[in-house]
Design an enzyme around this catalytic site. Structure first.
Site, PDB file in Angstrom:
ATOM      1  N   PRO A 164       0.790  -1.227   0.000  1.00 56.95           N
ATOM      2  CG  PRO A 164      -0.897  -1.551   1.570  1.00 56.95           C
ATOM      3  CD  PRO A 164       0.388  -2.138   1.071  1.00 56.95           C
ATOM      4  CG  ASN A 165      -0.459   4.369   1.059  1.00 56.14           C
ATOM      5  OD1 ASN A 165      -1.387   4.815   0.406  1.00 56.14           O
ATOM      6  ND2 ASN A 165      -0.613   3.926   2.294  1.00 56.14           N
ATOM      7  NE  ARG A 178       2.989   7.535   2.515  1.00 50.38           N
ATOM      8  CZ  ARG A 178       3.333   6.387   3.062  1.00 50.38           C
ATOM      9  NH1 ARG A 178       3.855   5.439   2.326  1.00 50.38           N
ATOM     10  NH2 ARG A 178       3.161   6.195   4.342  1.00 50.38           N
ATOM     11  CE1 TYR A 208       8.334   5.505   3.425  1.00 47.37           C
ATOM     12  CE2 TYR A 208       6.935   7.445   3.454  1.00 47.37           C
ATOM     13  CZ  TYR A 208       7.292   6.221   3.972  1.00 47.37           C
ATOM     14  OH  TYR A 208       6.613   5.715   5.042  1.00 47.37           O
ATOM     15  CG  ASN A 212       8.444  -1.538   0.782  1.00 46.69           C
ATOM     16  OD1 ASN A 212       7.715  -1.542   1.767  1.00 46.69           O
ATOM     17  ND2 ASN A 212       9.139  -0.467   0.416  1.00 46.69           N
ATOM     18  CB  ALA A 232       1.104   0.463   6.550  1.00 37.00           C
ATOM     19  CG  HIS A 286       4.343  -1.975  10.713  1.00 37.73           C
ATOM     20  ND1 HIS A 286       5.661  -2.274  10.995  1.00 37.73           N
ATOM     21  CD2 HIS A 286       4.376  -1.033   9.741  1.00 37.73           C
ATOM     22  CE1 HIS A 286       6.447  -1.522  10.233  1.00 37.73           C
ATOM     23  NE2 HIS A 286       5.692  -0.762   9.474  1.00 37.73           N
ATOM     24  CG  ASP A 333      -0.289 -17.329   8.591  1.00 42.48           C
ATOM     25  OD1 ASP A 333       0.669 -17.355   9.405  1.00 42.48           O
ATOM     26  OD2 ASP A 333      -1.481 -17.309   8.959  1.00 42.48           O
ATOM     27  CD  GLU A 341      10.524  -6.828   6.884  1.00 37.03           C
ATOM     28  OE1 GLU A 341       9.508  -6.291   7.349  1.00 37.03           O
ATOM     29  OE2 GLU A 341      11.354  -7.432   7.588  1.00 37.03           O
ATOM     30  CG  HIS A 345      10.674  -1.772   5.599  1.00 33.52           C
ATOM     31  ND1 HIS A 345       9.324  -1.694   5.351  1.00 33.52           N
ATOM     32  CD2 HIS A 345      10.893  -2.943   6.231  1.00 33.52           C
ATOM     33  CE1 HIS A 345       8.749  -2.779   5.822  1.00 33.52           C
ATOM     34  NE2 HIS A 345       9.672  -3.552   6.348  1.00 33.52           N
ATOM     35  CB  SER A 356      11.921   4.978   6.289  1.00 32.64           C
ATOM     36  OG  SER A 356      10.863   4.146   6.709  1.00 32.64           O
ATOM     37  NE  ARG A 406       8.823   6.558   9.307  1.00 32.10           N
ATOM     38  CZ  ARG A 406       7.970   6.345   8.330  1.00 32.10           C
ATOM     39  NH1 ARG A 406       8.160   5.366   7.470  1.00 32.10           N
ATOM     40  NH2 ARG A 406       6.896   7.115   8.194  1.00 32.10           N
ATOM     41  NE  ARG A 449       5.541   4.636  10.283  1.00 35.88           N
ATOM     42  CZ  ARG A 449       4.657   4.565   9.296  1.00 35.88           C
ATOM     43  NH1 ARG A 449       4.575   3.479   8.559  1.00 35.88           N
ATOM     44  NH2 ARG A 449       3.845   5.585   9.045  1.00 35.88           N
TER      45      ARG A 449
END
Length: 145
Positions: free
Chosen positions: A12-13, A20, A25, A77, A80, A83, A90, A101, A103, A105, A110, A114
């Site tokens: 998302p986002n 953004r 970012y 990535n 959100a 978290h 799963d 994984e 990220h 940032s 943060r 997070r």
């Protein structure tokens, strides 16, 4: 023989990269990142399949697809969803291929919410805090697994 594929999944986002919160970012768009990853993957003898969705179920389906396609690895990535998503946790456990994984940032630097990742315990490793360079570092790592 066809090149092995590495899936690069974005949650998302992340479609808003470049617009953004550029102070967090950066100014690169997802298309900018994709272009660099495609060039890097080709030089390393791999293909990348880069996708983004704002919907958790799409990410779960794509993790399943990566396994069905015998992908070399997945770079994820989850945004959100990192978290909050037991479904992604799963799915990663179920597919049996390495997931890295990523990220942009550093979540640990943060907001407290997070700090917990549901992805990290089932990922091969985590790369965070290096901006969009993290994707390229993850791709290099994925080719060594």
């Amino acid at each position: 023989m066809a090149a092995k594929t590495i899936f690069v999944l974005n949650g998302p986002n992340l479609n808003l990269l470049g617009m953004r919160e550029p102070e967090i970012y950066g100014s690169d768009t997802l298309d900018d990142i994709a272009g660099r990853l495609e060039d890097q993957a080709q030089a390393l003898g791999y293909d990348v399949d880069i996708r983004q969705s704002n919907h958790e179920g799409h990410l779960v389906d794509w993790l399943h697809e990566a396994a069905a396609d015998n992908a070399a690895a997945v770079i994820l990535n989850a945004g959100a969803l990192t978290h909050s998503s037991l479904a992604l946790h799963d799915a990663i456990k179920a597919i049996g291929i390495p997931v890295i994984e990523v990220h942009i940032s550093n979540p640990a630097a943060r907001e407290e919410f997070r700090h917990k990742s549901f992805i990290a315990p089932v990922a091969k490793g985590t790369i965070c805090g290096f901006g969009v360079l993290g994707y390229e570092l993850a791709l290099q790592a994925a080719t060594k697994l």
